[in-house]
Write a protein that holds these residues in place. Structure first.
Motif, short mmCIF file in Angstrom:
data_model
loop_
_atom_site.label_atom_id
_atom_site.label_comp_id
_atom_site.label_asym_id
_atom_site.label_seq_id
_atom_site.Cartn_x
_atom_site.Cartn_y
_atom_site.Cartn_z
N ALA A 75 0.85 -1.19 0.00
CA ALA A 75 0.00 0.00 0.00
C ALA A 75 0.88 1.23 0.00
O ALA A 75 1.96 1.24 0.61
CB ALA A 75 -0.90 0.00 1.23
N PHE A 76 0.45 2.25 -0.71
CA PHE A 76 1.14 3.53 -0.70
C PHE A 76 0.39 4.47 0.21
O PHE A 76 -0.84 4.50 0.22
CB PHE A 76 1.19 4.13 -2.11
N ARG A 77 1.11 5.26 0.95
CA ARG A 77 0.52 6.26 1.82
C ARG A 77 1.13 7.61 1.46
O ARG A 77 2.34 7.78 1.55
CB ARG A 77 0.80 5.93 3.28
N VAL A 78 0.29 8.54 1.04
CA VAL A 78 0.75 9.88 0.70
C VAL A 78 0.76 10.70 1.97
O VAL A 78 -0.28 10.90 2.59
CB VAL A 78 -0.14 10.54 -0.38
N LEU A 79 1.93 11.17 2.36
CA LEU A 79 2.05 11.92 3.61
C LEU A 79 1.89 13.41 3.41
O LEU A 79 1.42 14.11 4.30
CB LEU A 79 3.39 11.62 4.25
N GLN A 80 2.33 13.89 2.23
CA GLN A 80 2.31 15.33 2.02
C GLN A 80 2.41 15.62 0.54
O GLN A 80 3.07 14.88 -0.20
CB GLN A 80 3.49 15.95 2.77
N THR A 81 1.76 16.68 0.09
CA THR A 81 1.93 17.17 -1.27
C THR A 81 2.19 18.67 -1.20
O THR A 81 1.76 19.33 -0.25
CB THR A 81 0.68 16.93 -2.15
N SER A 82 2.90 19.17 -2.19
CA SER A 82 3.18 20.58 -2.23
C SER A 82 3.62 20.99 -3.63
O SER A 82 4.31 20.22 -4.30
CB SER A 82 4.30 20.94 -1.24
N PRO A 83 3.24 22.18 -4.06
CA PRO A 83 3.74 22.67 -5.34
C PRO A 83 5.18 23.18 -5.23
O PRO A 83 5.81 23.49 -6.23
CB PRO A 83 2.78 23.80 -5.70
#
Length: 98
Positions: A75-83
């Motif tokens: 499973a992948f877990r996205v912890l943070q996104t940002s431009p």
């Protein structure tokens, strides 16, 4: 996440896993999406990926729906996104001001 342990993918295998996830969900168009693995930590299985903003939804959906790596659950877990890449370098909530 690889809940049952076993062999962990190296950086090249991780990149191939990302491309495979994109291909399985979005076909060759998805596989052609430019995704860069900026950092990859094999020990913790964490990575920083760079993708153009218009490809974020395709990447995120492909990683979310991928459930197996080498016939093992994952499973992948996205912890943070940002431009902005600089925003990923630290957590402002942990910032200590003197």
């Amino acid at each position: 996440e690889l809940p049952d342990g076993g062999v962990r993918p190296n950086a090249a295998q991780f990149k191939q896993l990302v491309v495979t996830a994109l291909r399985e969900l979005h076909g060759e168009v998805g596989a052609a999406l430019p995704v860069d693995v900026l950092t990859y930590e094999e020990k913790t299985l964490s990575a920083i990926l760079r993708v153009i903003s218009s490809g974020l939804v395709k990447l995120w959906s492909a990683l979310t729906l991928l459930g197996f790596y080498q016939n093992r659950r994952c499973a992948f877990r996205v912890l943070q996104t940002s431009p902005f890449l600089l925003a990923l370098s630290g957590n402002s909530r942990e910032l200590v001001l003197d």
